[in-house]
Design a protein around this motif. Structure first.
Motif, PDB file in Angstrom:
ATOM      1  N   THR A 230       0.811  -1.223   0.000  1.00 57.39           N
ATOM      2  CA  THR A 230       0.000   0.000   0.000  1.00 57.39           C
ATOM      3  C   THR A 230       0.845   1.274   0.000  1.00 57.39           C
ATOM      4  O   THR A 230       0.735   2.096  -0.901  1.00 57.39           O
ATOM      5  CB  THR A 230      -1.013  -0.002   1.159  1.00 57.39           C
ATOM      6  OG1 THR A 230      -1.882   1.124   1.015  1.00 57.39           O
ATOM      7  CG2 THR A 230      -0.368   0.030   2.520  1.00 57.39           C
ATOM      8  N   ASP A 234       1.611   2.259  -3.853  1.00 58.97           N
ATOM      9  CA  ASP A 234       0.671   3.327  -4.194  1.00 58.97           C
ATOM     10  C   ASP A 234       1.355   4.474  -4.938  1.00 58.97           C
ATOM     11  O   ASP A 234       0.732   5.131  -5.776  1.00 58.97           O
ATOM     12  CB  ASP A 234      -0.013   3.853  -2.927  1.00 58.97           C
ATOM     13  CG  ASP A 234      -1.226   4.709  -3.251  1.00 58.97           C
ATOM     14  OD1 ASP A 234      -2.086   4.249  -4.030  1.00 58.97           O
ATOM     15  OD2 ASP A 234      -1.321   5.839  -2.749  1.00 58.97           O
ATOM     16  N   LEU A 237       1.398   3.401  -8.457  1.00 56.59           N
ATOM     17  CA  LEU A 237       0.053   3.548  -9.015  1.00 56.59           C
ATOM     18  C   LEU A 237      -0.227   5.001  -9.381  1.00 56.59           C
ATOM     19  O   LEU A 237      -0.785   5.290 -10.448  1.00 56.59           O
ATOM     20  CB  LEU A 237      -0.981   3.036  -8.014  1.00 56.59           C
ATOM     21  CG  LEU A 237      -1.019   1.514  -7.820  1.00 56.59           C
ATOM     22  CD1 LEU A 237      -1.871   1.152  -6.606  1.00 56.59           C
ATOM     23  CD2 LEU A 237      -1.560   0.824  -9.061  1.00 56.59           C
ATOM     24  N   ALA A 253      -2.662  -2.838  -9.225  1.00 54.76           N
ATOM     25  CA  ALA A 253      -3.616  -2.871  -8.107  1.00 54.76           C
ATOM     26  C   ALA A 253      -4.070  -4.301  -7.828  1.00 54.76           C
ATOM     27  O   ALA A 253      -4.225  -4.700  -6.672  1.00 54.76           O
ATOM     28  CB  ALA A 253      -4.820  -1.986  -8.425  1.00 54.76           C
ATOM     29  N   ASP A 265      -6.356   1.828  -0.848  1.00 55.69           N
ATOM     30  CA  ASP A 265      -5.753   2.641  -1.914  1.00 55.69           C
ATOM     31  C   ASP A 265      -5.786   1.900  -3.247  1.00 55.69           C
ATOM     32  O   ASP A 265      -6.092   2.492  -4.290  1.00 55.69           O
ATOM     33  CB  ASP A 265      -4.314   3.007  -1.554  1.00 55.69           C
ATOM     34  CG  ASP A 265      -4.238   4.036  -0.448  1.00 55.69           C
ATOM     35  OD1 ASP A 265      -5.190   4.823  -0.313  1.00 55.69           O
ATOM     36  OD2 ASP A 265      -3.233   4.061   0.286  1.00 55.69           O
ATOM     37  N   ALA A 266      -5.470   0.604  -3.225  1.00 56.39           N
ATOM     38  CA  ALA A 266      -5.489  -0.163  -4.476  1.00 56.39           C
ATOM     39  C   ALA A 266      -6.905  -0.268  -5.030  1.00 56.39           C
ATOM     40  O   ALA A 266      -7.112  -0.181  -6.245  1.00 56.39           O
ATOM     41  CB  ALA A 266      -4.902  -1.553  -4.239  1.00 56.39           C
ATOM     42  N   ASP A 269      -7.709   3.150  -6.518  1.00 58.01           N
ATOM     43  CA  ASP A 269      -6.945   3.367  -7.749  1.00 58.01           C
ATOM     44  C   ASP A 269      -7.502   2.522  -8.889  1.00 58.01           C
ATOM     45  O   ASP A 269      -7.549   2.961 -10.043  1.00 58.01           O
ATOM     46  CB  ASP A 269      -5.469   3.021  -7.516  1.00 58.01           C
ATOM     47  CG  ASP A 269      -4.754   4.080  -6.699  1.00 58.01           C
ATOM     48  OD1 ASP A 269      -5.201   5.238  -6.712  1.00 58.01           O
ATOM     49  OD2 ASP A 269      -3.745   3.752  -6.055  1.00 58.01           O
ATOM     50  N   LYS A 270      -7.932   1.315  -8.562  1.00 58.41           N
ATOM     51  CA  LYS A 270      -8.500   0.447  -9.591  1.00 58.41           C
ATOM     52  C   LYS A 270      -9.827   1.021 -10.096  1.00 58.41           C
ATOM     53  O   LYS A 270     -10.086   1.059 -11.309  1.00 58.41           O
ATOM     54  CB  LYS A 270      -8.696  -0.960  -9.030  1.00 58.41           C
ATOM     55  CG  LYS A 270      -8.983  -1.998 -10.094  1.00 58.41           C
ATOM     56  CD  LYS A 270      -8.963  -3.406  -9.527  1.00 58.41           C
ATOM     57  CE  LYS A 270      -9.294  -4.413 -10.617  1.00 58.41           C
ATOM     58  NZ  LYS A 270      -9.332  -5.800 -10.102  1.00 58.41           N
ATOM     59  N   TRP A 309     -15.448  -1.407  -7.529  1.00 63.10           N
ATOM     60  CA  TRP A 309     -14.300  -1.189  -6.645  1.00 63.10           C
ATOM     61  C   TRP A 309     -14.536  -0.054  -5.661  1.00 63.10           C
ATOM     62  O   TRP A 309     -14.024  -0.094  -4.533  1.00 63.10           O
ATOM     63  CB  TRP A 309     -13.036  -1.004  -7.475  1.00 63.10           C
ATOM     64  CG  TRP A 309     -12.665  -2.318  -8.065  1.00 63.10           C
ATOM     65  CD1 TRP A 309     -12.879  -2.755  -9.340  1.00 63.10           C
ATOM     66  CD2 TRP A 309     -12.114  -3.433  -7.361  1.00 63.10           C
ATOM     67  NE1 TRP A 309     -12.477  -4.058  -9.480  1.00 63.10           N
ATOM     68  CE2 TRP A 309     -12.005  -4.500  -8.285  1.00 63.10           C
ATOM     69  CE3 TRP A 309     -11.696  -3.634  -6.047  1.00 63.10           C
ATOM     70  CZ2 TRP A 309     -11.491  -5.753  -7.926  1.00 63.10           C
ATOM     71  CZ3 TRP A 309     -11.179  -4.864  -5.682  1.00 63.10           C
ATOM     72  CH2 TRP A 309     -11.088  -5.908  -6.615  1.00 63.10           C
TER      73      TRP A 309
END
Length: 339
Positions: A230, A234, A237, A253, A265-266, A269-270, A309
């Motif tokens: 993360t 991140d 990402l 992610a 966070d993933a 972001d996804k 998500w």
């Protein structure tokens, strides 16, 4: 000879089939060409917890963004810094005493740092939007940091000193979790000189739902693997979001979530990456009726994944920041910096 020709024909058919499936996004992972970044990240995340060197992991990931980063040279610099703290603390220093020396070494002006301590970049990039500002080597060079680079350096040095220190998160913010020789945990806020802050202070200044606390997405100490997945991934990402590479964001992610399923966070972001793909679709086809029939299924799949998500993050207790969130966060940073 006929068998050879037949085998070649089958092989060509299989290649054509795999190419078609790849375009549809349903080729098994082992059958796809492995992205070099994914290969690097997987090697880091598949290490057993005791084998993870967070400093090396951070620099390896940062090097994917800036290939000029000297990993071994930077590790040597961290070793020199840790040795200076250890020498200043003395051979019989307790954990809490070493932590205090480390805090002073980083954030107090003195001859050990040419009276130029590390400080929060309140004027330049206080919200940490610039990718360069999150790279460890940039922070070491400029001594101006944010809530990613500042706790990162503290944790990396603390672990080199044998201290039990790691990362923790509140909404849009990272800080240090440190446990002293008595077993007591402390929150150390590196953006304000590494001083302790109470849980209630974070929960007031960066509000979080009881559900989020119950599910452990905020305020708890992260394992090494979670820290890599993360805090460190991140930044990569963010780099690929800025570069307009949503497919890359989704792939990275996915890997982060494979090793840290509650990585908020993933998830976000996804979801954002699917939004970027939707936006590209809408730029190409301004009206829904303009979408060719053969592409409508893909467009609907993008919309479903975008919602999915964000809904997964909300189910864990995350909430969309309101319009005043950034302003309140800035006030919090100014407040803790002045204390």
């Amino acid at each position: 000879m006929d068998l050879v020709k037949g085998a070649a024909k089958v092989a060509r058919a299989m290649v054509a089939c795999m190419a078609m499936l790849a375009c549809m996004g349903i080729v098994p992972a082992h059958a796809q060409r492995v992205d070099p970044d994914i290969r690097v990240l997987r090697a880091l995340l598949e290490k057993a917890e005791p084998e993870i060197d967070l400093a090396r992991a951070k620099l390896v990931i940062d090097q994917l963004i800036d290939p000029t980063i000297d990993i071994e040279g930077t590790l040597a610099k961290l070793d020199v810094m840790a040795a200076a703290v250890r020498a200043s603390a003395g051979p019989r220093a307790k954990s809490s005493e070493i932590a205090q020396v480390l805090r002073s070494y980083l954030y107090d002006a003195g001859p050990w740092n040419n009276r130029q301590p590390f400080r929060f970049d309140l004027e330049g990039d206080p919200l940490g939007h610039k990718i360069a500002g999150k790279l460890l080597t940039n922070y070491l060079a400029t001594k101006k940091g944010n809530c990613v680079s500042m706790p990162t350096l503290f944790v990396l040095l603390a672990q080199r000193l044998g201290l039990e220190a790691t990362f923790a998160a509140s909404p849009n913010h990272y800080f240090v979790k440190y446990r002293d020789e008595t077993g007591r945990w402390y929150n150390l806020e590196t953006t304000s000189g590494g001083h302790p802050r109470r849980d209630e202070s974070y929960q007031r200044d960066t509000p979080m739902t009881p559900q989020a606390l119950k599910n452990g997405i905020y305020m708890r100490p992260l394992s090494k693997k979670e820290s890599v997945a993360t805090v460190m991934v991140d930044v990569l990402l963010d780099h690929y979001k800025d570069a307009g590479k949503p497919e890359k964001v989704i792939a990275i992610a996915d890997l982060a979530l494979e090793h840290y399923p509650s990585d908020i966070d993933a998830m976000l972001d996804k979801g954002y990456a699917y939004y970027l793909l939707i936006r590209d679709f809408q730029n190409k086809y301004p009206m829904p009726r303009d979408i060719p029939p053969e592409e409508r299924q893909r467009f609907r799949a993008l919309e479903r994944n975008n919602r999915l998500w964000y809904e997964k993050a909300e189910a864990l207790g995350w909430r969309e920041p309101d319009a005043g969130a950034d302003a309140r966060y800035m006030e919090m940073l100014k407040s803790v910096k002045s204390n």
